[in-house]
Design a protein around this motif. Sequence first.
Motif, PDB file in Angstrom:
ATOM      1  N   ASN A 252     -44.746  13.740 -55.542  1.00 42.93           N
ATOM      2  CA  ASN A 252     -44.350  12.331 -55.567  1.00 42.93           C
ATOM      3  C   ASN A 252     -44.091  11.755 -54.178  1.00 42.93           C
ATOM      4  N   VAL A 253     -44.418  12.529 -53.148  1.00 47.69           N
ATOM      5  CA  VAL A 253     -44.251  12.055 -51.770  1.00 47.69           C
ATOM      6  C   VAL A 253     -45.593  12.112 -51.061  1.00 47.69           C
ATOM      7  N   THR A 254     -46.061  10.957 -50.603  1.00 49.53           N
ATOM      8  CA  THR A 254     -47.294  10.907 -49.828  1.00 49.53           C
ATOM      9  C   THR A 254     -47.038  10.146 -48.540  1.00 49.53           C
ATOM     10  N   VAL A 255     -47.833  10.460 -47.508  1.00 47.61           N
ATOM     11  CA  VAL A 255     -47.666   9.808 -46.206  1.00 47.61           C
ATOM     12  C   VAL A 255     -49.030   9.380 -45.694  1.00 47.61           C
ATOM     13  N   GLU A 256     -49.105   8.157 -45.223  1.00 55.53           N
ATOM     14  CA  GLU A 256     -50.361   7.634 -44.675  1.00 55.53           C
ATOM     15  C   GLU A 256     -50.063   6.836 -43.422  1.00 55.53           C
ATOM     16  N   ASN A 257     -50.540   7.335 -42.284  1.00 62.35           N
ATOM     17  CA  ASN A 257     -50.329   6.672 -40.995  1.00 62.35           C
ATOM     18  C   ASN A 257     -48.853   6.410 -40.705  1.00 62.35           C
ATOM     19  N   GLY A 258     -48.034   7.403 -41.026  1.00 65.44           N
ATOM     20  CA  GLY A 258     -46.608   7.290 -40.747  1.00 65.44           C
ATOM     21  C   GLY A 258     -45.814   6.532 -41.784  1.00 65.44           C
TER      22      GLY A 258
ATOM     23  N   GLY B  28     -42.707   8.145 -58.620  1.00 67.70           N
ATOM     24  CA  GLY B  28     -41.925   8.872 -59.613  1.00 67.70           C
ATOM     25  C   GLY B  28     -41.411   7.972 -60.716  1.00 67.70           C
ATOM     26  N   PRO B  29     -40.612   8.535 -61.583  1.00 70.70           N
ATOM     27  CA  PRO B  29     -40.073   7.759 -62.694  1.00 70.70           C
ATOM     28  C   PRO B  29     -39.063   6.727 -62.213  1.00 70.70           C
ATOM     29  N   VAL B  30     -38.720   5.810 -63.075  1.00 71.34           N
ATOM     30  CA  VAL B  30     -37.709   4.804 -62.759  1.00 71.34           C
ATOM     31  C   VAL B  30     -36.384   5.507 -62.508  1.00 71.34           C
ATOM     32  N   VAL B  31     -35.720   5.185 -61.397  1.00 68.69           N
ATOM     33  CA  VAL B  31     -34.429   5.793 -61.067  1.00 68.69           C
ATOM     34  C   VAL B  31     -33.391   4.689 -60.875  1.00 68.69           C
TER      35      VAL B  31
END
Length: 245
Positions: free
Chosen positions: A195-201, A207-210
Motif C-alpha cells: 500500500n506504499v508506492t513512491v514516484e519521483n520522490g 489502503g482501506p478507509v481509516v
Amino acid sequence: MTTAAFLTCLKEMNVRASDIMTTSIITASPDMSIRHAAGMMVFAGISGMPVVDASGKLLGMVTEGDLMRRAEIGTGVRQSSWWLELAASTTELASQYVKEHGRKVKDVMTTDVSTVTETCPVADIAELLDRRRIKRVPVMRDGKVVGVVSRANLIRALVTMAPDVSTEAESGDNAIREDVLAAMKDHPWALARENVTVENGTVHLWGPVVGSEEGNAIRVAAENVPGVRDVKTHFGLPPSAPSSR
C-alpha cells in the motif's frame, strides 16, 4: 503536531536554554502596583514576568492568570450558593479576597515558581511547561534571573533551528519506500508494504478507509522521511487504482 512529536523534535535538536532564552528581561518589583504591572505587560506584549527584589533575587511570577480575577473589573469569583462558601476554608476565602482586592504585585504573584539553568535542554523545558501548565520559566545563574524561556521561544526554535527534511539529499524511490515502511513499522496503524508506492520522490499511500487520526499518523510518518517531496493519500482505493497525480 502532537506534543510527543514536538518533544521528539526538540530532543533531536540538542538545544539548550541559553540558545533560545530571552535575555532582555522585563521584571516587576513586589511593591509595584497591579495597574502598573498590567500596563507593563500590555505595552511589552508579554503575558507574565518575574518578580524580583532590589538585589535581583527571584520572589515569584506575575502573569495574566494572576490578574484575571479582579474586583475592579467585575471578574471576581462568585460563589454560586451559600453552601459552597461554607465548604471553603477561611484560609481559601482570605486568599481569594487578597487576589481580587490586593493593590500590589506581592498580593497576587505566584510564589511556587519552577526555574531552569542555562544548560537545561529545551526538550526538558517543554516537558516542564506542559506538566506544570505554565507558559514561561525563568533561567537562573548564581541565584539571579538571566533569561526567560517561553512557549513562544520554543516554537521559534523549532522554526529557526530544526533541520528541514525537504533539503536532505534525495534518495532513490526504492530507498524512500523502504524508509517510509520502516518509519511505520511496529505501529498499529502501519500500512502494508503493497500500500506504499513512491514516484519521483512523491509517496502515495493506499489502503482501506481509516480514521482521521490514523490517517494523519501515516501521513506524518511518510513526510518525515528524508528525500520525500510530497505525500498523497488515497485511502479507500486499491493500489492499482489510478491516482490523480
